[in-house]
Each structure stands twice: as C-alpha cells, then as structure tokens.
Design a protein around this motif. Structure first.
Motif, PDB file in Angstrom:
ATOM      1  N   VAL A  76      -3.810   4.542  15.097  1.00 24.65           N
ATOM      2  CA  VAL A  76      -3.701   3.924  13.770  1.00 24.65           C
ATOM      3  C   VAL A  76      -5.074   3.863  13.086  1.00 24.65           C
ATOM      4  O   VAL A  76      -5.167   4.033  11.866  1.00 24.65           O
ATOM      5  N   LEU A  77      -6.128   3.656  13.850  1.00 25.45           N
ATOM      6  CA  LEU A  77      -7.469   3.691  13.268  1.00 25.45           C
ATOM      7  C   LEU A  77      -7.796   5.091  12.745  1.00 25.45           C
ATOM      8  O   LEU A  77      -8.314   5.238  11.636  1.00 25.45           O
ATOM      9  N   TYR A  78      -7.497   6.093  13.543  1.00 24.35           N
ATOM     10  CA  TYR A  78      -7.737   7.472  13.112  1.00 24.35           C
ATOM     11  C   TYR A  78      -6.982   7.773  11.815  1.00 24.35           C
ATOM     12  O   TYR A  78      -7.553   8.297  10.859  1.00 24.35           O
ATOM     13  N   LEU A  79      -5.709   7.433  11.784  1.00 26.01           N
ATOM     14  CA  LEU A  79      -4.906   7.696  10.586  1.00 26.01           C
ATOM     15  C   LEU A  79      -5.422   6.892   9.390  1.00 26.01           C
ATOM     16  O   LEU A  79      -5.484   7.402   8.271  1.00 26.01           O
ATOM     17  N   GLY A  80      -5.806   5.654   9.634  1.00 25.99           N
ATOM     18  CA  GLY A  80      -6.324   4.814   8.556  1.00 25.99           C
ATOM     19  C   GLY A  80      -7.607   5.370   7.959  1.00 25.99           C
ATOM     20  O   GLY A  80      -7.817   5.310   6.749  1.00 25.99           O
ATOM     21  N   PHE A  81      -8.466   5.926   8.800  1.00 26.35           N
ATOM     22  CA  PHE A  81      -9.715   6.493   8.301  1.00 26.35           C
ATOM     23  C   PHE A  81      -9.511   7.873   7.681  1.00 26.35           C
ATOM     24  O   PHE A  81     -10.250   8.279   6.800  1.00 26.35           O
TER      25      PHE A  81
ATOM     26  N   ILE B 293       4.309  10.118  -0.702  1.00 21.93           N
ATOM     27  CA  ILE B 293       4.180   9.634   0.671  1.00 21.93           C
ATOM     28  C   ILE B 293       4.333  10.816   1.626  1.00 21.93           C
ATOM     29  O   ILE B 293       5.395  11.439   1.691  1.00 21.93           O
ATOM     30  N   SER B 294       3.263  11.105   2.367  1.00 25.30           N
ATOM     31  CA  SER B 294       3.286  12.223   3.308  1.00 25.30           C
ATOM     32  C   SER B 294       3.739  11.750   4.687  1.00 25.30           C
ATOM     33  O   SER B 294       3.855  10.544   4.948  1.00 25.30           O
ATOM     34  N   PHE B 295       3.938  12.712   5.573  1.00 24.96           N
ATOM     35  CA  PHE B 295       4.354  12.416   6.940  1.00 24.96           C
ATOM     36  C   PHE B 295       3.328  11.532   7.653  1.00 24.96           C
ATOM     37  O   PHE B 295       3.702  10.654   8.429  1.00 24.96           O
ATOM     38  N   LEU B 296       2.035  11.744   7.386  1.00 23.76           N
ATOM     39  CA  LEU B 296       1.006  10.952   8.063  1.00 23.76           C
ATOM     40  C   LEU B 296       1.100   9.471   7.705  1.00 23.76           C
ATOM     41  O   LEU B 296       0.831   8.604   8.528  1.00 23.76           O
ATOM     42  N   TYR B 297       1.489   9.172   6.468  1.00 22.90           N
ATOM     43  CA  TYR B 297       1.684   7.766   6.088  1.00 22.90           C
ATOM     44  C   TYR B 297       2.873   7.163   6.834  1.00 22.90           C
ATOM     45  O   TYR B 297       2.816   6.021   7.286  1.00 22.90           O
ATOM     46  N   ILE B 298       3.931   7.928   6.948  1.00 19.04           N
ATOM     47  CA  ILE B 298       5.109   7.462   7.702  1.00 19.04           C
ATOM     48  C   ILE B 298       4.733   7.236   9.162  1.00 19.04           C
ATOM     49  O   ILE B 298       5.111   6.222   9.769  1.00 19.04           O
TER      50      ILE B 298
ATOM     51  N   LEU C 180      -6.552   9.114   6.146  1.00 23.23           N
ATOM     52  CA  LEU C 180      -5.720   9.148   4.953  1.00 23.23           C
ATOM     53  C   LEU C 180      -6.501   8.711   3.711  1.00 23.23           C
ATOM     54  O   LEU C 180      -7.455   7.936   3.803  1.00 23.23           O
ATOM     55  N   PRO C 181      -6.092   9.191   2.536  1.00 25.68           N
ATOM     56  CA  PRO C 181      -6.836   8.938   1.289  1.00 25.68           C
ATOM     57  C   PRO C 181      -7.086   7.477   0.938  1.00 25.68           C
ATOM     58  O   PRO C 181      -8.096   7.157   0.343  1.00 25.68           O
ATOM     59  N   LEU C 182      -6.185   6.555   1.294  1.00 27.80           N
ATOM     60  CA  LEU C 182      -6.389   5.143   0.940  1.00 27.80           C
ATOM     61  C   LEU C 182      -7.359   4.439   1.878  1.00 27.80           C
ATOM     62  O   LEU C 182      -7.795   3.332   1.590  1.00 27.80           O
ATOM     63  N   GLY C 183      -7.691   5.074   2.990  1.00 31.59           N
ATOM     64  CA  GLY C 183      -8.563   4.425   3.980  1.00 31.59           C
ATOM     65  C   GLY C 183     -10.024   4.641   3.694  1.00 31.59           C
ATOM     66  O   GLY C 183     -10.447   5.256   2.714  1.00 31.59           O
ATOM     67  N   ILE C 184     -10.847   4.131   4.610  1.00 29.16           N
ATOM     68  CA  ILE C 184     -12.293   4.353   4.575  1.00 29.16           C
ATOM     69  C   ILE C 184     -12.522   5.729   5.198  1.00 29.16           C
ATOM     70  O   ILE C 184     -12.006   6.015   6.266  1.00 29.16           O
ATOM     71  N   HIS C 185     -13.283   6.566   4.550  1.00 26.94           N
ATOM     72  CA  HIS C 185     -13.381   7.970   4.977  1.00 26.94           C
ATOM     73  C   HIS C 185     -14.533   8.200   5.967  1.00 26.94           C
ATOM     74  O   HIS C 185     -15.670   8.311   5.583  1.00 26.94           O
ATOM     75  N   ILE C 186     -14.162   8.223   7.243  1.00 23.55           N
ATOM     76  CA  ILE C 186     -15.115   8.535   8.303  1.00 23.55           C
ATOM     77  C   ILE C 186     -14.866   9.961   8.793  1.00 23.55           C
ATOM     78  O   ILE C 186     -15.781  10.699   9.061  1.00 23.55           O
ATOM     79  N   PHE C 187     -13.594  10.344   8.903  1.00 25.89           N
ATOM     80  CA  PHE C 187     -13.249  11.685   9.401  1.00 25.89           C
ATOM     81  C   PHE C 187     -13.028  12.650   8.253  1.00 25.89           C
ATOM     82  O   PHE C 187     -12.480  12.378   7.263  1.00 25.89           O
TER      83      PHE C 187
ATOM     84  N   LEU D 109       0.825  -1.209   0.000  1.00 28.35           N
ATOM     85  CA  LEU D 109       0.000   0.000   0.000  1.00 28.35           C
ATOM     86  C   LEU D 109       0.858   1.257   0.000  1.00 28.35           C
ATOM     87  O   LEU D 109       0.614   2.193  -0.760  1.00 28.35           O
ATOM     88  N   LEU D 110       1.863   1.265   0.858  1.00 25.85           N
ATOM     89  CA  LEU D 110       2.723   2.446   0.973  1.00 25.85           C
ATOM     90  C   LEU D 110       3.423   2.757  -0.349  1.00 25.85           C
ATOM     91  O   LEU D 110       3.471   3.905  -0.776  1.00 25.85           O
ATOM     92  N   PHE D 111       3.935   1.726  -0.996  1.00 27.70           N
ATOM     93  CA  PHE D 111       4.675   1.957  -2.232  1.00 27.70           C
ATOM     94  C   PHE D 111       3.781   2.143  -3.460  1.00 27.70           C
ATOM     95  O   PHE D 111       4.267   2.438  -4.545  1.00 27.70           O
ATOM     96  N   SER D 112       2.467   2.011  -3.272  1.00 30.72           N
ATOM     97  CA  SER D 112       1.535   2.290  -4.370  1.00 30.72           C
ATOM     98  C   SER D 112       1.112   3.762  -4.385  1.00 30.72           C
ATOM     99  O   SER D 112       0.426   4.200  -5.299  1.00 30.72           O
ATOM    100  N   ILE D 113       1.549   4.502  -3.369  1.00 36.53           N
ATOM    101  CA  ILE D 113       1.175   5.915  -3.252  1.00 36.53           C
ATOM    102  C   ILE D 113       2.170   6.753  -4.050  1.00 36.53           C
ATOM    103  O   ILE D 113       3.381   6.548  -3.967  1.00 36.53           O
ATOM    104  N   TYR D 114       1.629   7.712  -4.775  1.00 33.83           N
ATOM    105  CA  TYR D 114       2.470   8.583  -5.588  1.00 33.83           C
ATOM    106  C   TYR D 114       3.359   9.463  -4.715  1.00 33.83           C
ATOM    107  O   TYR D 114       4.547   9.592  -4.959  1.00 33.83           O
TER     108      TYR D 114
END
Length: 122
Positions: free
Chosen positions: A108-113, A63-68, A115-122, A56-61
């Motif tokens: 990690v749940l917050y970041l996952g929701f 990579i921002s600090f939040l992904y790291i 970030l663009p690749l996650g399910i968008h709740i926030f 997933l990480l390497f599929s991103i054009y």
C-alpha cells in the motif's frame, strides 16, 4: 482540494497505526481496560480512513486498476489491524497476520507513492 483530503487520509492512517501500536503495548502490559477503550477508538479511525479514502477515490477523473488494488490492500490492512487486536486481546498467536500486515503495508505504501495523488518517490 485533493491535497487536503490526501493530508487527512495520511494523517488518519498514521494516527491509526500509532494507536494500534499503543493498544498492543497496553495489552502486553496487562491493561485490559485501556486496551479495550483504545480498540473502540481505533474502530472509529477505521471509518475515518474509509471515508477519506473514498473521498479521494471519487475525486479521481479516471479510476485505474492500481487505485482499485490500493483500495483492496487498504481494506486488507484495516482487517488485519482488527484481527491482530482481537487475537492479541485473547492472547492468541498473531505471527501469520503480522507477516500479511508487513506485505500489505509495503504494497500500500508503494502504491500510495506511485499513484498520481500520492507523494512521488517512485
């Protein structure tokens, strides 16, 4: 393609969490052999989590600090899974690790929701 990798990553995480809780239950009920076998299976799932997360990480054009940060927190959670299982197997105190686990899991749940690749709740 990212959707399939995301689904695989989430499924692997979920299964690891379920197996982790089952292993702790086996340990608590005194079934040491089952606990040890499940612990070894969980270690394979750690590798699957890291593999799918890396894909997933390497599929991103870009990579921002939040992904790291999400990678770091994810590795922290995997470390906590392992440390809790080891200490529980030795019947040692795990309270401090559980507190860390809850904090890291919520983060990690917050970041996952978020970030663009996650399910968008926030």
């Amino acid at each position: 393609m990212n959707g399939h990798i995301t689904d695989a990553h989430i499924t692997t995480w979920f299964l690891t969490l379920v197996l982790f809780l089952i292993a702790l239950s086996l340990n608590k009920s005194g079934k040491a052999k089952g606990f040890k076998i499940l612990h070894m299976i969980i270690r394979v799932f750690y590798l699957l989590i890291i593999l799918t997360g890396g894909m997933l990480l390497f599929s991103i054009y870009q990579i921002s600090f939040l992904y790291i940060l999400k990678v770091i927190v994810g590795l922290w959670i995997i470390s906590l899974f392992e440390m809790i299982l080891i200490k529980a197997g030795k019947k040692k105190e795990t309270k401090g690790m559980w507190i860390q686990f809850i904090i890291a899991f919520l983060l990690v749940l917050y970041l996952g929701f978020k970030l663009p690749l996650g399910i968008h709740i926030f």
